[in-house]
Design a protein around this motif. Structure first.
Motif, PDB file in Angstrom:
ATOM      1  N   MET A   1       0.852  -1.177   0.000  1.00  0.00           N
ATOM      2  CA  MET A   1       0.000   0.000   0.000  1.00  0.00           C
ATOM      3  C   MET A   1       0.888   1.227   0.000  1.00  0.00           C
ATOM      4  N   SER A   2       0.874   1.888  -1.084  1.00  0.00           N
ATOM      5  CA  SER A   2       1.810   2.990  -1.193  1.00  0.00           C
ATOM      6  C   SER A   2       1.122   4.254  -1.664  1.00  0.00           C
ATOM      7  N   ASP A   3       1.839   5.325  -1.446  1.00  0.00           N
ATOM      8  CA  ASP A   3       1.349   6.607  -1.930  1.00  0.00           C
ATOM      9  C   ASP A   3       1.235   6.605  -3.455  1.00  0.00           C
ATOM     10  N   ILE A   4       2.104   5.845  -4.109  1.00  0.00           N
ATOM     11  CA  ILE A   4       2.071   5.777  -5.570  1.00  0.00           C
ATOM     12  C   ILE A   4       0.755   5.153  -6.036  1.00  0.00           C
ATOM     13  N   GLU A   5       0.299   4.098  -5.354  1.00  0.00           N
ATOM     14  CA  GLU A   5      -0.974   3.467  -5.713  1.00  0.00           C
ATOM     15  C   GLU A   5      -2.130   4.455  -5.552  1.00  0.00           C
ATOM     16  N   ILE A   6      -2.089   5.237  -4.487  1.00  0.00           N
ATOM     17  CA  ILE A   6      -3.151   6.215  -4.259  1.00  0.00           C
ATOM     18  C   ILE A   6      -3.074   7.324  -5.304  1.00  0.00           C
ATOM     19  N   GLN A   7      -1.871   7.747  -5.661  1.00  0.00           N
ATOM     20  CA  GLN A   7      -1.721   8.758  -6.716  1.00  0.00           C
ATOM     21  C   GLN A   7      -2.257   8.242  -8.043  1.00  0.00           C
ATOM     22  N   GLU A   8      -1.991   6.975  -8.346  1.00  0.00           N
ATOM     23  CA  GLU A   8      -2.498   6.386  -9.586  1.00  0.00           C
ATOM     24  C   GLU A   8      -4.024   6.299  -9.553  1.00  0.00           C
ATOM     25  N   LEU A   9      -4.571   5.934  -8.408  1.00  0.00           N
ATOM     26  CA  LEU A   9      -6.025   5.878  -8.252  1.00  0.00           C
ATOM     27  C   LEU A   9      -6.623   7.267  -8.446  1.00  0.00           C
ATOM     28  N   TYR A  10      -5.991   8.276  -7.876  1.00  0.00           N
ATOM     29  CA  TYR A  10      -6.456   9.659  -8.026  1.00  0.00           C
ATOM     30  C   TYR A  10      -6.460  10.054  -9.493  1.00  0.00           C
ATOM     31  N   ALA A  11      -5.347   9.796 -10.178  1.00  0.00           N
ATOM     32  CA  ALA A  11      -5.237  10.168 -11.588  1.00  0.00           C
ATOM     33  C   ALA A  11      -6.282   9.447 -12.445  1.00  0.00           C
ATOM     34  N   ALA A  12      -6.572   8.207 -12.105  1.00  0.00           N
ATOM     35  CA  ALA A  12      -7.497   7.411 -12.910  1.00  0.00           C
ATOM     36  C   ALA A  12      -8.959   7.720 -12.615  1.00  0.00           C
ATOM     37  N   SER A  13      -9.276   8.168 -11.407  1.00  0.00           N
ATOM     38  CA  SER A  13     -10.693   8.243 -11.053  1.00  0.00           C
ATOM     39  C   SER A  13     -11.210   9.612 -10.616  1.00  0.00           C
ATOM     40  N   TYR A  14     -10.347  10.579 -10.377  1.00  0.00           N
ATOM     41  CA  TYR A  14     -10.817  11.867  -9.853  1.00  0.00           C
ATOM     42  C   TYR A  14     -11.868  12.510 -10.753  1.00  0.00           C
ATOM     43  N   ARG A  15     -11.588  12.634 -12.026  1.00  0.00           N
ATOM     44  CA  ARG A  15     -12.518  13.330 -12.938  1.00  0.00           C
ATOM     45  C   ARG A  15     -13.849  12.594 -13.031  1.00  0.00           C
ATOM     46  N   ARG A  16     -13.790  11.272 -13.084  1.00  0.00           N
ATOM     47  CA  ARG A  16     -15.020  10.484 -13.157  1.00  0.00           C
ATOM     48  C   ARG A  16     -15.848  10.670 -11.883  1.00  0.00           C
ATOM     49  N   LEU A  17     -15.188  10.598 -10.726  1.00  0.00           N
ATOM     50  CA  LEU A  17     -15.887  10.807  -9.456  1.00  0.00           C
ATOM     51  C   LEU A  17     -16.465  12.213  -9.380  1.00  0.00           C
ATOM     52  N   LEU A  18     -15.697  13.185  -9.824  1.00  0.00           N
ATOM     53  CA  LEU A  18     -16.169  14.568  -9.799  1.00  0.00           C
ATOM     54  C   LEU A  18     -17.435  14.711 -10.638  1.00  0.00           C
ATOM     55  N   GLY A  19     -17.439  14.168 -11.835  1.00  0.00           N
ATOM     56  CA  GLY A  19     -18.622  14.245 -12.686  1.00  0.00           C
ATOM     57  C   GLY A  19     -19.831  13.578 -12.046  1.00  0.00           C
ATOM     58  N   GLN A  20     -19.597  12.446 -11.413  1.00  0.00           N
ATOM     59  CA  GLN A  20     -20.694  11.738 -10.756  1.00  0.00           C
ATOM     60  C   GLN A  20     -21.242  12.542  -9.585  1.00  0.00           C
ATOM     61  N   LEU A  21     -20.352  13.141  -8.800  1.00  0.00           N
ATOM     62  CA  LEU A  21     -20.800  13.895  -7.627  1.00  0.00           C
ATOM     63  C   LEU A  21     -21.401  15.245  -8.001  1.00  0.00           C
ATOM     64  N   ILE A  22     -21.042  15.789  -9.153  1.00  0.00           N
ATOM     65  CA  ILE A  22     -21.735  16.989  -9.631  1.00  0.00           C
ATOM     66  C   ILE A  22     -23.192  16.634  -9.860  1.00  0.00           C
ATOM     67  N   GLY A  23     -23.428  15.461 -10.418  1.00  0.00           N
ATOM     68  CA  GLY A  23     -24.796  15.016 -10.614  1.00  0.00           C
ATOM     69  C   GLY A  23     -25.542  14.817  -9.309  1.00  0.00           C
ATOM     70  N   VAL A  24     -24.857  14.330  -8.292  1.00  0.00           N
ATOM     71  CA  VAL A  24     -25.487  14.103  -6.987  1.00  0.00           C
ATOM     72  C   VAL A  24     -25.773  15.423  -6.285  1.00  0.00           C
ATOM     73  N   THR A  25     -24.789  16.327  -6.277  1.00  0.00           N
ATOM     74  CA  THR A  25     -24.930  17.569  -5.515  1.00  0.00           C
ATOM     75  C   THR A  25     -25.507  18.714  -6.326  1.00  0.00           C
ATOM     76  N   GLY A  26     -25.293  18.704  -7.643  1.00  0.00           N
ATOM     77  CA  GLY A  26     -25.729  19.818  -8.473  1.00  0.00           C
ATOM     78  C   GLY A  26     -24.790  21.000  -8.418  1.00  0.00           C
ATOM     79  N   SER A  27     -23.644  20.835  -7.769  1.00  0.00           N
ATOM     80  CA  SER A  27     -22.707  21.939  -7.584  1.00  0.00           C
ATOM     81  C   SER A  27     -21.285  21.468  -7.841  1.00  0.00           C
ATOM     82  N   VAL A  28     -20.585  22.173  -8.719  1.00  0.00           N
ATOM     83  CA  VAL A  28     -19.194  21.832  -8.992  1.00  0.00           C
ATOM     84  C   VAL A  28     -18.357  21.997  -7.722  1.00  0.00           C
ATOM     85  N   ALA A  29     -18.529  23.106  -7.033  1.00  0.00           N
ATOM     86  CA  ALA A  29     -17.728  23.373  -5.832  1.00  0.00           C
ATOM     87  C   ALA A  29     -17.989  22.332  -4.749  1.00  0.00           C
ATOM     88  N   GLU A  30     -19.234  21.995  -4.518  1.00  0.00           N
ATOM     89  CA  GLU A  30     -19.574  20.994  -3.498  1.00  0.00           C
ATOM     90  C   GLU A  30     -19.020  19.627  -3.895  1.00  0.00           C
TER      91      GLU A  30
END
Length: 160
Positions: A1-30
């Motif tokens: 379990m390394s910081d590198i694995e978490i960085q790779e997870l962040y790079a691979a999933s941040y934008r997708r998660l953000l788009g999904q949560l914009i749909g949930v919250t209705g707010s980019v900032a939130e």
């Protein structure tokens, strides 16, 4: 379990998660806030995050729960629904703005299941697991939410 694995997870999933949560919250900032907080919690508990069957799903569940908690807290503090949709920005299309505004007008439960099922492309069972609901409740909210969204979008006219 390394910081590198978490960085790779962040790079691979941040934008997708953000788009999904914009749909949930209705707010980019939130959405940005809760997704970032979910990653912070993952950094605080790397074994839970990286040991999960699906680390991205773990992050999504944490982010959705954070968004729900914030919404409930805002309801209690101000006694009014929080502002879940931002003002239109330059470059947004009319259709996108209308869709976000229509999602904002749905009850939170319907908005959450529609966002997770249609924007995050989760199965009904996965949505139920993420939100801690029975699958029947998710299906009912999807039916009601789609009907309400259809009505709201029809009122906006043909530009959608």
């Amino acid at each position: 379990m390394s910081d590198i694995e978490i960085q790779e997870l962040y790079a691979a999933s941040y934008r997708r998660l953000l788009g999904q949560l914009i749909g949930v919250t209705g707010s980019v900032a939130e959405a940005e806030d809760v997704v970032q907080e979910a990653f912070v919690r993952g950094l605080d508990h790397p074994r839970r995050l990286l040991g999960a069957d699906n680390p991205e799903a773990w992050l999504r569940t944490v982010a959705v729960n954070l968004a729900r908690s914030r919404w409930r807290r805002a309801q209690r503090l101000v006694g009014l629904a929080p502002r879940l949709a931002e003002e239109p920005r330059d470059g947004d299309t009319d259709g996108h703005i209308v869709l976000v505004q229509a999602l904002h007008r749905l009850p939170a439960g319907q908005r959450e299941v529609i966002a997770l099922h249609h924007l995050a492309d989760l199965t009904v069972e996965r949505v139920a697991d993420t939100l801690g609901l029975p699958t029947g409740t998710v299906k009912a909210r999807l039916v009601r939410g789609r009907a309400a969204l259809s009505t709201l979008l029809a009122k906006e006219g043909p530009h959608v």
